[in-house]
Design a protein around this motif. Structure first.
Motif, short mmCIF file in Angstrom:
data_model
loop_
_atom_site.label_atom_id
_atom_site.label_comp_id
_atom_site.label_asym_id
_atom_site.label_seq_id
_atom_site.Cartn_x
_atom_site.Cartn_y
_atom_site.Cartn_z
N PHE A 134 30.11 30.95 31.33
CA PHE A 134 29.69 31.72 32.50
C PHE A 134 28.74 32.79 31.98
O PHE A 134 29.09 33.55 31.10
N MET A 135 27.53 32.82 32.53
CA MET A 135 26.55 33.79 32.06
C MET A 135 26.13 34.68 33.23
O MET A 135 25.48 34.22 34.16
N ASN A 136 26.57 35.92 33.19
CA ASN A 136 26.25 36.92 34.23
C ASN A 136 26.54 36.42 35.64
O ASN A 136 25.75 36.64 36.55
N VAL A 157 31.99 42.06 46.66
CA VAL A 157 31.72 41.42 45.38
C VAL A 157 33.03 40.95 44.77
O VAL A 157 33.91 41.75 44.47
N VAL A 158 33.18 39.61 44.63
CA VAL A 158 34.43 39.06 44.12
C VAL A 158 34.39 38.98 42.59
O VAL A 158 35.36 39.26 41.92
N LEU A 159 33.25 38.55 42.08
CA LEU A 159 33.08 38.50 40.62
C LEU A 159 31.78 39.20 40.28
O LEU A 159 30.73 38.93 40.85
N ASP A 160 31.89 40.10 39.31
CA ASP A 160 30.77 40.97 39.01
C ASP A 160 30.29 40.72 37.59
O ASP A 160 30.95 41.10 36.64
N GLN A 161 29.16 40.02 37.46
CA GLN A 161 28.55 39.79 36.14
C GLN A 161 29.55 39.22 35.14
O GLN A 161 29.78 39.78 34.07
N LEU A 162 30.14 38.09 35.50
CA LEU A 162 31.15 37.49 34.63
C LEU A 162 30.50 36.77 33.45
O LEU A 162 29.60 35.96 33.62
N ASN A 163 30.96 37.11 32.26
CA ASN A 163 30.56 36.40 31.05
C ASN A 163 31.81 35.88 30.38
O ASN A 163 32.70 36.66 30.02
N LEU A 164 31.89 34.56 30.24
CA LEU A 164 33.10 33.96 29.67
C LEU A 164 32.72 32.63 29.01
O LEU A 164 32.07 31.80 29.63
N ASP A 165 33.11 32.47 27.75
CA ASP A 165 32.90 31.20 27.05
C ASP A 165 34.25 30.53 26.84
O ASP A 165 35.24 31.21 26.53
N ILE A 166 34.29 29.22 26.98
CA ILE A 166 35.50 28.47 26.65
C ILE A 166 35.09 27.38 25.68
O ILE A 166 34.20 26.57 25.98
N PHE A 172 42.21 39.45 34.56
CA PHE A 172 41.16 39.81 35.52
C PHE A 172 41.61 41.00 36.35
O PHE A 172 42.75 41.06 36.80
N TYR A 173 40.68 41.92 36.55
CA TYR A 173 40.97 43.04 37.45
C TYR A 173 39.70 43.37 38.21
O TYR A 173 38.65 43.64 37.62
N ARG A 174 39.77 43.30 39.51
CA ARG A 174 38.64 43.62 40.39
C ARG A 174 37.35 42.91 39.99
O ARG A 174 36.30 43.53 39.83
N GLY A 175 37.45 41.60 39.82
CA GLY A 175 36.25 40.80 39.59
C GLY A 175 35.65 40.89 38.20
O GLY A 175 34.54 40.42 37.97
N LYS A 176 36.39 41.49 37.29
CA LYS A 176 35.90 41.56 35.90
C LYS A 176 37.02 41.20 34.95
O LYS A 176 38.20 41.33 35.29
N ILE A 177 36.65 40.76 33.73
CA ILE A 177 37.67 40.57 32.71
C ILE A 177 37.97 41.94 32.13
O ILE A 177 37.14 42.54 31.44
#
Lengths: 222, 270
Positions: B20-22, B31-40, B236-241
């Motif tokens: 997930f990139m930004n 805004v449910v997800l705010d600039q999510l960056n996540l690699d799996i 997760f809390y308020r749309g951010k990790i």
């Protein structure tokens, strides 16, 4: 005026009315077949992502439902030729009645499709089914059982509306009864028989539709 | 939005299974997800936890392309999922591209969503036959193998209405696996189950983790289960990790105040 029912006259005209009943059943059956297929096309057309089509179909359905069937029958039969479309009374009648009921059936299908849970659509996406397979293999089969009752109502409805075809000379039951009445100056027996014949067919149909619905649900494991 | 910052494809030395990139997801002004960056990473098991409304399920739904995103790019196996290349830049993906990319992802839902008019076996065979183009015999063999894996082979000819919640969920897992996805998503798969049948579903997932090299992303409220089988936990809390790390660290020694509050609240509820 006294009530005088003539049994010999009754027996005399019954074969002719029963012959006309066959025509009525053919008219209702053919009209219904058109309505069942076209209704599905109309219901699906209202769900395409292409908005103009959705809008046109929506308006078409509303137009058909808001104007009298008898007018639509006249229109196809008498106005059609002005546009070079010359159809026999039978063909005009089938088209008009099929078109009319397709608008109603499309609403039945629409309600059935809307009743399929959102999770079913999502499951289809999750296993990557095509839109076509999603509709024809998953959504429509589930929309069908709840639609059968409504479809059955309109099957009886279309059957009861076939007398309207007599206005353009389709030789169905009502047409035959009118002719018999005019020839013999007696209307009591022919009209009573017409009523009884309609009753004898409509009543069991409603029951059969309920049995069919139960059978479909069991067959589908629902 | 300037898309030139996003590569058309991830380089070979930096290519997680999922990135997930930004990524931004909003409904109107919410805004449910705010600039999510996540690699799996490939073969990694990541569990997402957090209070309701924190955007956990949205992460899975975006990855399954059940939701569109409003910003950023999601990559699967190095290739863009939500976007496609046109004239050297990324543009939002069309249905065809999404269908092609979606083949790598499978998902199990909270409410199973089995097809009620098909038997357990037919549910599993549907995708392989209609989408992958397998013959009926091949699809049947594959489905029966998976139904055996989830312990449902003896119920293969039953319709979902005849199965318990736990049994339905196990069939749903087999159905998703039958598509041979690279990434499996589990969205609160035990939340709708009676307590006594939760174990039969979690055991199947444990088995998958132990025996298969699947990349998995899971949302769950079963903290003990998450701790046991995950490689990494994301809170997760308020749309951010808010915080992430190995289960032992996150559960044993949380760093952030929000994480501590959430974990103690969950512990009390248990």
């Amino acid at each position: 005026m006294s009530f005088d029912w003539k049994w010999d006259f009754t027996w005399e005209i019954l074969p002719r009315l029963l012959a006309a009943t066959v025509n009525t059943l053919i008219a209702a059956g053919a009209g219904y077949a058109i309505a069942v297929v076209l209704g599905l096309v109309l219901a699906l057309a209202q769900r395409t992502p292409w908005k103009p089509l959705t809008l046109i179909v929506r308006e078409f359905v509303e137009f058909i439902r808001s104007t009298p069937l008898v007018l639509q029958i006249f229109f196809v039969f008498y106005v059609g030729p002005q546009f070079g479309i010359r159809l026999s009374p039978w063909t005009s009648g089938m088209i008009a009645i099929g078109l009319h009921y397709s608008a109603y059936l499309s609403e039945v299908y629409r309600a059935g499709i809307d009743a399929v849970p959102r999770g079913q659509w999502e499951a289809c996406r999750a296993i990557n089914l095509s839109t076509r397979d999603t509709y024809f293999r998953v959504i429509i089969p589930q929309a069908l059982p709840p639609s059968i009752a409504g479809m059955g109502n309109y099957l009886v409805g279309i059957f009861k509306d076939t007398p309207m075809l007599s206005v353009i000379g389709v030789a169905e039951l009502m047409h035959a009864a009118n002719a018999i009445g005019a020839e013999n100056y007696r209307f009591l027996e022919p009209y009573t028989l017409v009523g009884l014949i309609f009753l004898a067919i409509s009543l069991p149909t409603a029951g059969l539709v309920r049995l069919f619905e139960g059978w479909v649900r069991r067959k589908m494991g629902m | 939005m300037d898309m030139s910052a996003y590569p058309l494809e991830l380089p070979a030395d930096d290519r997680p299974m999922v990135r997930f990139m930004n990524v931004v997801k909003s409904y109107g002004r919410l805004v449910v997800l705010d600039q999510l960056n996540l690699d799996i990473a490939e073969g990694e098991m990541v569990t997402v936890i957090g209070p309701s409304g924190s955007g956990k399920t949205t992460v899975l739904r975006m990855l399954m392309t059940l939701e569109t995103i409003n910003g950023g790019v999601i990559y699967i196996d190095g290739k863009p999922l939500t976007h496609m290349e046109r004239n050297g830049v990324l543009v939002p993906a069309d249905e065809r591209h999404i269908r092609k990319m979606r083949a790598s992802i499978g998902m199990c839902f909270q409410h199973f969503n089995l097809f009620p008019h098909m038997t357990a076996l037919q549910n599993c065979m549907e995708g392989p036959v209609q989408v992958l183009g397998l013959s009926k015999a091949e699809a049947r063999a594959r489905s029966e193998e998976l139904l055996t894996l989830v312990g449902m082979i003896d119920k293969k000819d039953q319709h979902p209405s005849r199965l318990s919640g736990g049994q339905q969920q196990r069939v749903a897992i087999a159905r998703a696996l039958a598509m041979r996805p690279k990434v499996m998503l589990f969205d609160e798969v035990t939340s709708a189950l009676d307590p006594e049948v939760i174990g039969e579903v979690t055991n199947v997932i444990r088995k998958l983790v132990a025996e298969h090299n699947l990349t998995m992303l899971m949302v769950t409220h079963q903290m003990g289960f998450a701790r046991d089988i995950s490689d990494r936990i994301c809170f997760f809390y308020r749309g951010k990790i808010e915080e992430q790390g190995p289960p032992a660290a996150l559960f044993g020694n949380p760093q952030k105040e929000r994480t501590k509050q959430f974990l103690s609240a969950v512990k009390e509820a248990d």
